[in-house]
Scaffold this motif. Structure first.
Motif, PDB file in Angstrom:
ATOM      1  N   PHE A 182       8.998  -3.279   4.651  1.00 59.97           N
ATOM      2  CA  PHE A 182       8.568  -2.068   4.396  1.00 59.97           C
ATOM      3  C   PHE A 182       9.197  -1.472   2.732  1.00 59.97           C
ATOM      4  O   PHE A 182      10.333  -2.104   2.336  1.00 59.97           O
ATOM      5  CB  PHE A 182       9.601  -1.092   5.172  1.00 59.97           C
ATOM      6  CG  PHE A 182       8.975  -1.073   6.727  1.00 59.97           C
ATOM      7  CD1 PHE A 182       7.945  -0.483   7.018  1.00 59.97           C
ATOM      8  CD2 PHE A 182       9.674  -2.000   7.562  1.00 59.97           C
ATOM      9  CE1 PHE A 182       7.634  -0.490   8.506  1.00 59.97           C
ATOM     10  CE2 PHE A 182       9.412  -2.081   8.795  1.00 59.97           C
ATOM     11  CZ  PHE A 182       8.134  -1.330   9.129  1.00 59.97           C
ATOM     12  N   ARG A 183       8.636  -0.643   2.246  1.00 58.29           N
ATOM     13  CA  ARG A 183       9.202   0.178   0.956  1.00 58.29           C
ATOM     14  C   ARG A 183       9.698   1.168   1.480  1.00 58.29           C
ATOM     15  O   ARG A 183       8.856   2.265   2.027  1.00 58.29           O
ATOM     16  CB  ARG A 183       8.039   0.393   0.001  1.00 58.29           C
ATOM     17  CG  ARG A 183       8.170   1.118  -1.170  1.00 58.29           C
ATOM     18  CD  ARG A 183       7.317   1.588  -2.116  1.00 58.29           C
ATOM     19  NE  ARG A 183       7.512   2.426  -3.106  1.00 58.29           N
ATOM     20  CZ  ARG A 183       7.615   3.749  -3.273  1.00 58.29           C
ATOM     21  NH1 ARG A 183       7.446   4.391  -2.340  1.00 58.29           N
ATOM     22  NH2 ARG A 183       8.190   4.189  -4.253  1.00 58.29           N
ATOM     23  N   LEU A 215       0.846  -1.088  -0.002  1.00 65.43           N
ATOM     24  CA  LEU A 215      -0.116  -0.022  -0.023  1.00 65.43           C
ATOM     25  C   LEU A 215       0.839   1.325   0.210  1.00 65.43           C
ATOM     26  O   LEU A 215       2.107   1.132   0.631  1.00 65.43           O
ATOM     27  CB  LEU A 215      -0.895  -0.032   0.997  1.00 65.43           C
ATOM     28  CG  LEU A 215      -1.860  -1.149   1.551  1.00 65.43           C
ATOM     29  CD1 LEU A 215      -2.721  -0.686   2.669  1.00 65.43           C
ATOM     30  CD2 LEU A 215      -2.821  -1.484   0.149  1.00 65.43           C
ATOM     31  N   THR A 216       0.421   2.341  -0.617  1.00 66.03           N
ATOM     32  CA  THR A 216       1.019   3.629  -0.416  1.00 66.03           C
ATOM     33  C   THR A 216       0.733   4.074   0.885  1.00 66.03           C
ATOM     34  O   THR A 216      -0.005   3.273   1.715  1.00 66.03           O
ATOM     35  CB  THR A 216       0.382   4.652  -1.426  1.00 66.03           C
ATOM     36  OG1 THR A 216      -0.760   4.537  -1.381  1.00 66.03           O
ATOM     37  CG2 THR A 216       0.933   4.333  -2.987  1.00 66.03           C
ATOM     38  N   MET A 240       4.473  -2.113   3.804  1.00 64.04           N
ATOM     39  CA  MET A 240       3.892  -0.761   4.162  1.00 64.04           C
ATOM     40  C   MET A 240       4.888   0.281   3.427  1.00 64.04           C
ATOM     41  O   MET A 240       6.213   0.107   3.338  1.00 64.04           O
ATOM     42  CB  MET A 240       3.914  -0.501   5.665  1.00 64.04           C
ATOM     43  CG  MET A 240       3.478   0.797   6.109  1.00 64.04           C
ATOM     44  SD  MET A 240       3.634   1.173   7.720  1.00 64.04           S
ATOM     45  CE  MET A 240       1.824   0.719   8.288  1.00 64.04           C
ATOM     46  N   ASP A 241       4.567   1.213   2.898  1.00 66.86           N
ATOM     47  CA  ASP A 241       5.335   2.216   2.183  1.00 66.86           C
ATOM     48  C   ASP A 241       5.598   3.290   3.426  1.00 66.86           C
ATOM     49  O   ASP A 241       4.830   3.836   4.020  1.00 66.86           O
ATOM     50  CB  ASP A 241       4.599   2.983   1.048  1.00 66.86           C
ATOM     51  CG  ASP A 241       5.400   3.749   0.236  1.00 66.86           C
ATOM     52  OD1 ASP A 241       6.846   4.060   0.494  1.00 66.86           O
ATOM     53  OD2 ASP A 241       4.903   3.884  -0.918  1.00 66.86           O
ATOM     54  N   MET A 242       6.976   3.793   3.455  1.00 73.41           N
ATOM     55  CA  MET A 242       7.307   4.535   4.783  1.00 73.41           C
ATOM     56  C   MET A 242       8.263   5.712   3.917  1.00 73.41           C
ATOM     57  O   MET A 242       9.079   5.604   3.210  1.00 73.41           O
ATOM     58  CB  MET A 242       8.139   3.909   5.632  1.00 73.41           C
ATOM     59  CG  MET A 242       7.252   2.807   6.516  1.00 73.41           C
ATOM     60  SD  MET A 242       6.006   3.673   7.520  1.00 73.41           S
ATOM     61  CE  MET A 242       7.372   4.035   8.888  1.00 73.41           C
ATOM     62  N   GLU A 243       7.968   7.145   4.466  1.00 78.50           N
ATOM     63  CA  GLU A 243       8.651   8.179   3.982  1.00 78.50           C
ATOM     64  C   GLU A 243       8.649   9.102   5.037  1.00 78.50           C
ATOM     65  O   GLU A 243       7.797   9.706   5.516  1.00 78.50           O
ATOM     66  CB  GLU A 243       8.133   8.872   2.781  1.00 78.50           C
ATOM     67  CG  GLU A 243       8.913  10.259   2.374  1.00 78.50           C
ATOM     68  CD  GLU A 243       8.020  11.017   1.736  1.00 78.50           C
ATOM     69  OE1 GLU A 243       8.049  11.790   0.711  1.00 78.50           O
ATOM     70  OE2 GLU A 243       6.967  11.437   2.453  1.00 78.50           O
ATOM     71  N   THR A 244       9.699   9.098   5.780  1.00 82.88           N
ATOM     72  CA  THR A 244      10.088   9.836   7.113  1.00 82.88           C
ATOM     73  C   THR A 244      11.111  10.965   6.980  1.00 82.88           C
ATOM     74  O   THR A 244      11.232  11.539   7.986  1.00 82.88           O
ATOM     75  CB  THR A 244      10.417   8.860   8.369  1.00 82.88           C
ATOM     76  OG1 THR A 244      11.634   8.066   8.164  1.00 82.88           O
ATOM     77  CG2 THR A 244       9.347   7.877   8.464  1.00 82.88           C
ATOM     78  N   TYR A 287       1.797  10.777   1.333  1.00 87.04           N
ATOM     79  CA  TYR A 287       3.210  11.252   1.748  1.00 87.04           C
ATOM     80  C   TYR A 287       3.172  12.605   2.505  1.00 87.04           C
ATOM     81  O   TYR A 287       2.130  13.170   2.411  1.00 87.04           O
ATOM     82  CB  TYR A 287       3.761  11.204   0.316  1.00 87.04           C
ATOM     83  CG  TYR A 287       4.229  10.197  -0.242  1.00 87.04           C
ATOM     84  CD1 TYR A 287       5.278   9.119   0.116  1.00 87.04           C
ATOM     85  CD2 TYR A 287       3.313   9.621  -1.559  1.00 87.04           C
ATOM     86  CE1 TYR A 287       5.232   7.671  -0.567  1.00 87.04           C
ATOM     87  CE2 TYR A 287       3.435   8.167  -1.859  1.00 87.04           C
ATOM     88  CZ  TYR A 287       4.355   7.496  -1.610  1.00 87.04           C
ATOM     89  OH  TYR A 287       4.570   6.400  -2.205  1.00 87.04           O
ATOM     90  N   PHE A 288       4.348  13.022   2.953  1.00 89.89           N
ATOM     91  CA  PHE A 288       4.502  14.320   3.860  1.00 89.89           C
ATOM     92  C   PHE A 288       3.578  14.213   4.684  1.00 89.89           C
ATOM     93  O   PHE A 288       2.509  14.925   4.854  1.00 89.89           O
ATOM     94  CB  PHE A 288       4.205  15.519   2.979  1.00 89.89           C
ATOM     95  CG  PHE A 288       4.936  15.338   1.624  1.00 89.89           C
ATOM     96  CD1 PHE A 288       6.271  15.239   1.650  1.00 89.89           C
ATOM     97  CD2 PHE A 288       4.304  15.339   0.301  1.00 89.89           C
ATOM     98  CE1 PHE A 288       6.983  15.277   0.393  1.00 89.89           C
ATOM     99  CE2 PHE A 288       5.084  15.408  -0.962  1.00 89.89           C
ATOM    100  CZ  PHE A 288       6.341  15.123  -0.935  1.00 89.89           C
TER     101      PHE A 288
END
Length: 525
Positions: free
Chosen positions: A219-220, A77-78, A123-127, A89-90
């Motif tokens: 994780f992606r 998932l995104t 899970m998509d992660m962008e931290t 995102y963000f």
């Protein structure tokens, strides 16, 4: 490879030895290794369970029977966490699930149901970035005394000038018309590093019981970089941030899988596979090569991608994702090209990933509305469940606004919907099911090594998948015309037709006539 090497006259081929060495990837896994096919979902557009126009977690759970009928074994998932942007995102809160998607209870029920069915969840992660609505920015902006002052990278002492992020973006308009700031998180800050560890750890095991049945399988990592945005403010993240973090996560769950979205799409991602503790990267160059239908380019890119991948690492092979124009747009919805794309996506090697709706031939291509996240909405439109493009579950969350004019889905009776394709034996959807069954029935197509096979036709791409004495040969006609081809073989005593046309074997050569955009698959003994 030079063109003349591809045009060797039939009967004069150099004989190919098996198993192949000389730089080919060696595979040590037994043929019984478990299949994995990832289904990449932009969840806001997948299935709306409560009628608010937004796809949600309950909707995904309600459609797991469909995903298993298709044959996929995992979902990606995104981002799920709360964000002011529709794509999530963000973030504004990394621990809170976007309420449009549901509750933490909905999430846990989905994860446990996936695991009950033997499926995996990524899970998509962008931290590395947050939006200006996040507490770290809200509290530290113009406030150097804030406890979060060093969580965000500012370029002045007064905390009034946050560092611009990728592509020089500082202010970014959402599809709702509201402009917010996007800021870079200071991943060198020890408290930020500790926060990330606790955050990833939480999603691996939400109830902290050490069983992982309620947690992610991997994780992606979105836009993973060593020198973030090439700005030289965070130039060493593989060493200082990513490897320490991933090492700690593996200590908790050694089975966790990590896939990096490499920032340089033109690369093979080999630096990530060699220098970091990730397991997989995305085969971007292969995705672009498949779209070009050029044999010489395809051979070069596949060889480089698959053969150079270090032992124990993997490539995610795909032809679509949420940041690219749909494959159907790239090939102008040509039915033959759509099936060739499917066959290469699933048979060539690596871990296949299918973007939701790809199996239907859904269309959509990025537009230009200026600096706004609305540009990508055409690539992320509602999954087409029905012939009429109306009905329960249709997730038309984006219906108000100029982007609706660029919607490719709201065309009833166009042949592109699950309802129209399920009962059509010649449909793209049924072709995807056929190719997936072919993989599952022939494990060499799951974990076998890849070897290009030379033939005498510039329009036919042929390759071998092999391991543990098993061999499967695949031939694909990249053109819209019938092609006669001779493929070099050695000691092929028996050819079993798995899909397509039965060939003729003569003097260690395999001859066949492939229809326009034809695909043929044979077991070789």
């Amino acid at each position: 490879m030079k063109k003349r090497a591809l045009l060797i006259i039939a009967g004069l081929f150099l004989l190919t030895s098996f198993p192949v060495t000389g730089g080919s990837a060696k595979v040590t896994q037994p043929p019984s290794q478990k299949e994995e096919i990832i289904y990449h979902i932009f969840q806001r557009s997948f299935f709306d369970s409560d009628g608010d126009g937004h796809g949600d977690l309950i909707g995904i759970r309600q459609k797991l029977d469909y995903l298993q009928q298709l044959g996929v074994t995992a979902i990606l998932l995104t981002p799920l966490y709360e964000s002011v942007y529709y794509h999530n995102y963000f973030a504004t809160d990394f621990y809170k699930i976007d309420p449009r998607y549901g509750t933490m209870q909905d999430y846990l029920r989905l994860i446990k149901e996936l695991h009950r069915r033997g499926m995996k969840f990524y899970m998509d992660m962008e931290t590395q970035y947050v939006a200006s609505d996040h507490i770290w920015f809200r509290d530290s902006y113009k406030n150097p005394q804030s406890r979060y002052s060093d969580y965000i990278i500012y370029t002045d002492k007064e905390n009034t000038k946050p560092l611009q992020i990728v592509a020089g973006i500082s202010d970014f308009k959402g599809y709702d018309g509201v402009t917010r700031k996007l800021v870079m998180v200071n991943l060198d800050n020890k408290e930020v590093q500790a926060y990330n560890y606790q955050l990833f750890k939480f999603w691996m095991d939400p109830n902290h019981d050490g069983k992982f049945d309620d947690g992610v399988d991997g994780f992606r990592l979105d836009h993973m970089m060593d020198n973030l945005d090439n700005l030289n403010r965070l130039p060493h993240l593989f060493t200082t941030f990513w490897n320490p973090l991933l090492g700690k996560l593996r200590n908790i769950n050694p089975k966790i899988k990590i896939v990096a979205e490499q920032a340089n799409w033109a690369s093979f991602g080999m630096d990530y596979l060699k220098d970091t503790k990730i397991d997989r990267v995305f085969a971007f160059r292969l995705a672009f090569a498949i779209r070009n239908f050029n044999k010489a380019e395809l051979i070069k890119v596949v060889d480089s991608t698959l053969i150079q991948t270090p032992k124990g690492k993997q490539q995610i092979v795909f032809i679509e994702n949420h940041d690219m124009p749909r494959f159907s747009d790239a090939v102008k919805a040509d039915p033959g090209k759509l099936k060739v794309g499917c066959a290469l996506n699933l048979l060539i090697g690596g871990i296949p990933s299918i973007y939701y709706g790809q199996e239907l031939g859904m269309q959509g291509s990025r537009q230009n509305f200026g600096i706004t996240d609305a540009n990508d909405i055409p690539d992320r439109q509602a999954f087409e469940w029905y012939k009429s493009d109306t009905g329960r579950g249709m997730a038309y969350w984006y219906k108000n606004g100029p982007w609706w004019q660029h919607n490719n889905n709201d065309v009833p009776n166009d042949g592109i919907s699950l309802e129209e394709e399920q009962n059509n034996p010649q449909s793209l959807w049924n072709f995807y099911r056929t190719m997936i069954r072919l993989r599952k029935n022939n494990p060499v197509l799951i974990g076998g090594a890849y070897k290009n096979l030379i033939n005498n036709n510039d329009h036919v791409f042929s390759f071998l998948r092999y391991e543990w004495g098993k061999k499967v040969l695949v031939a694909v006609n990249l053109s819209g015309d019938k092609q006669d081809v001779v493929i070099a073989m050695q000691s092929a005593k028996q050819i079993k037709n798995l899909y397509g046309i039965q060939p003729v074997i003569s003097e260690n050569n395999l001859a066949v006539s492939l229809p326009a955009y034809g695909v043929a698959v044979w077991a070789v003994k």
